[in-house]
Every structure is written in structure tokens, then in C-alpha cells.
Design an enzyme around this catalytic site. Structure first.
Site, short mmCIF file in Angstrom:
data_model
loop_
_atom_site.label_atom_id
_atom_site.label_comp_id
_atom_site.label_asym_id
_atom_site.label_seq_id
_atom_site.Cartn_x
_atom_site.Cartn_y
_atom_site.Cartn_z
N GLU A 202 -4.80 2.15 -4.26
CA GLU A 202 -3.34 2.23 -4.28
C GLU A 202 -2.70 0.97 -3.70
O GLU A 202 -1.55 0.99 -3.27
CB GLU A 202 -2.88 3.46 -3.49
CG GLU A 202 -3.21 3.45 -2.01
CD GLU A 202 -4.56 4.07 -1.70
OE1 GLU A 202 -4.77 4.47 -0.54
OE2 GLU A 202 -5.42 4.16 -2.60
N ASP B 113 0.84 -1.19 0.00
CA ASP B 113 0.00 0.00 0.00
C ASP B 113 0.88 1.25 0.00
O ASP B 113 1.87 1.33 0.73
CB ASP B 113 -0.90 0.01 1.24
CG ASP B 113 -1.89 1.16 1.21
OD1 ASP B 113 -2.89 1.05 0.49
OD2 ASP B 113 -1.66 2.16 1.91
#
Length: 345
Positions: free
Chosen positions: A256, A213
Site C-alpha cells: 500500500e 503509505d
């Protein structure tokens, strides 16, 4: 089909006549531009015709531009939504993304070339989607035609089937690829993980599943706009691909986040792989609009040693939990968890 001759339509909503005139001048060469000074006028236009993109100012005389774009989202989900604002407040950006789900945020004063590029990117995406849908329609029509001809034209049917299989293969590949990063999407990487878990049932071996992440990604979107965020995600996918091994696989999990599947990888190997990914991202830079961007990532890995049974959902849950621990511990770090054991940082 030749989609290059089609001009995307843009509805520009702003109560400043000067701004409307400027936007019409800047966009008319590439778009079919329609203007409106109020949200009420904009709704009347949308009720009478279809529009590809709505570009609305945040401050309108009769209601908020966010409210207008949110109503557009609910009434016409396929219409792209772009917010134009001069306030540049973080709260507006958050509301735009979370509530109206705008596709882009453009700040005043804007550069004509940047605005044209932004709307051009959206327009190309819309046209590509439209061409995909038309291709599916053409394939359905081709199937119907082949069924009618099968009895008397076997040879022609076989040739058409070869073409159909190739087009189907392309569509299937498109369905398994993330359009932004050009890496496997969530469906594809999950399928890879499940295949590896089936294989290790026949041949016991360790396996590691990791979640990556981007740290403080909302700040990147705020600083460099959503287009800058898209650039960072596409760049990051290349960086991850450089750091993993040839036997590993990865794909975009969503937002993301990326997922890594590392077969034949035990706890020690997962720690080495995770640190290599983390350090490689930290040491690499990218540029967007002339500005250098550096990001870091937090990584969580779940490992099932050889002989330890594991399900795909179980590994994903443990990897997500390890990722959460890495972010809560300060970000830009790795946490490795072995199924059935205490976490290893």
C-alpha cells in the site's frame, strides 16, 4: 491465441455436500469445476492434474484449509488460492495472508455474483499471464525464423523487425507498469529517480523523494476483503495523480505504499506538495459494494537542496524514515527531512 475459449479449472474443497453442490451450480457455467470433501482427496486430484484455482473451506475434516492452501502454494505457486470461511476472525485473515498467501478471502454466506466476480477476476489474471508467456514464446520463435531468412529475404526481415520492435515495446511497457493500479511499478519509479539524480549532477537543483503509505490498510482488507483493498489502491493511485504536479512522477512502491519523485523541489516546496497530497486524499471518498470508504495517508519526504550530493538509496532511506516518524506520530500527517539537517514536521 484465443484465451477467451479456455475455462479456468477450480478445485472446490468442502466437507459439506450441500455447499459443494451449491458451488458447482454457481460456478459450472464459467469454470471447469472439480470437487473434493477432504484435503487428502484434494492433494490426490492435484497430483494427477493441473488446477488454476483452489477454493477451500477453512474447516476440513482431516486438516485446516489454510494448511492445504499453504501446501498448494509450495507445490504449485502459480495456482491461485482462495479461502472460504464462515468464522470471519481477524486471526484467520492474517494467517491466510501471511502464511498461506491466499489471493482472496470469501466469507460465508457469500453472494453468488460476488464469488463469480472474484474468481472471474483471478481467472482473467491467470489467462493474461498465460497469454503473456505465450507471446514471449512466439517472439522467440519469430527471432529464430528471422535469423534463418535474413540472408535471402532482407525486405521481409525488415518488416518483421518492425513488428518485433512494437511487440517488445509493449512488453517493456507492461514490465514497467503495476497491473493493479496501472501506474509505474517500483522498477520504473526507481529508474525515474535515478535519472533525475543524474540530471541534477549536470544542472544543480533541489530534488525531493516522498513515500506515501495508507493508514490502517489491514483494516480496509478486513472490512472490505482483499478485493476492496485492491479497489482502494487503484482509486488512490488516481487521487495521487490528481494532486501531484505535471513535473512530478509517482509509482507504486509495493503493497500500500507509493513513491513520489519531485524534481526542482526544495524543502518548502516538498512541504507544500506533501500537505496537498495528504489533504486531497483525506477529502476524497470512494465507494465499494455500495459502501463509502474514506482513507488517510501518512507521508514522508526527503529533500536534497541544490548543491547537496545525494544518492537514490539515501533519499529513499530518509523518506522511509520520515514516513515511519509520521505514522508513529499519529498518522495522517507529513514529515519532511532535508539531507544533513534535523527533521522538519
Amino acid at each position: 491465441m484465443n484465451v477467451t475459449r479456455y475455462k479456468c479449472s477450480v478445485l472446490v474443497v468442502d466437507d459439506d455436500p450441500g455447499v459443494l453442490s451449491l458451488l458447482v451450480a454457481q460456478l459450472s457455467s464459467g469454470f471447469d469445476v472439480v470437487t473434493s470433501a477432504t484435503a487428502e482427496q484434494a492433494r490426490a486430484i492435484l497430483a494427477g492434474r493441473s488446477v488454476d484455482i483452489v477454493l477451500s473451506d477453512l474447516q476440513l475434516p482431516d486438516e485446516s484449509g489454510l494448511k492445504l492452501l499453504d501446501s498448494v502454494r509450495r507445490a504449485s505457486p502459480r495456482t491461485a488460492r482462495v479461502l472460504l470461511t464462515g468464522t470471519a476472525r481477524l486471526e484467520d485473515a492474517v494467517d491466510a495472508v501471511n502464511h498461506a498467501q491466499v489471493h482472496r478471502l470469501v466469507l460465508k454466506p457469500w453472494r453468488a455474483e460476488d464469488l463469480q466476480q472474484t474468481l472471474g477476476t483471478i481467472g482473467r489474471s491467470l489467462l493474461l499471464e498465460r497469454s503473456h508467456e505465450q507471446l514471449l514464446d512466439e517472439l522467440r520463435a519469430l527471432n529464430a525464423e528471422l535469423e534463418q531468412r535474413v540472408a535471402e529475404r532482407t525486405r521481409e526481415l525488415e518488416e518483421a523487425l518492425v513488428q518485433l520492435e512494437e511487440k517488445t515495446r509493449i512488453l517493456e511497457q507492461m514490465a514497467l507498469t503495476d497491473t493493479l493500479t496501472q501506474v509505474p511499478n517500483r522498477r520504473a519509479i526507481e529508474h525515474t529517480a535515478r535519472k533525475e539524480l543524474v540530471r541534477r549532477v549536470r544542472t544543480p537543483s533541489p530534488i525531493a523523494v516522498g513515500m506515501i503509505d495508507v493508514d490502517f490498510f489491514k483494516q480496509i482488507n478486513t472490512t472490505h476483503l482483499l478485493t476492496g483493498g485492491d479497489h482502494v489502491l487503484a482509486w488512490l493511485a488516481k487521487v495521487i495523480g490528481e494532486a501531484i504536479r505535471a513535473t512530478d512522477s509517482f509509482g507504486r512502491w509495493g503493497g500500500e505504499e507509493f513513491m513520489v519523485v519531485a524534481p526542482d523541489t526544495d524543502t518548502a516546496g516538498a512541504a507544500v506538495l506533501a500537505e496537498r497530497l495528504r489533504s486531497h486524499v483525506e477529502a476524497t471518498r470512494t465507494q465499494y459494494n455500495g459502501k463509502v470508504i474514506q482513507v488517510t495517508v501518512s507521508i514522508g519526504f526527503a529533500v536534497a537542496e541544490a548543491g547537496i550530493p545525494a544518492l537514490c538509496d539515501q533519499l529513499q532511506e530518509q523518506a522511509a524514515s520520515a514516513l515511519k516518524e509520521a505514522k508513529e506520530a499519529g498518522r495522517n500527517r507529513c514529515v519532511i527531512r532535508c539531507l544533513g539537517e534535523v527533521p522538519v514536521a
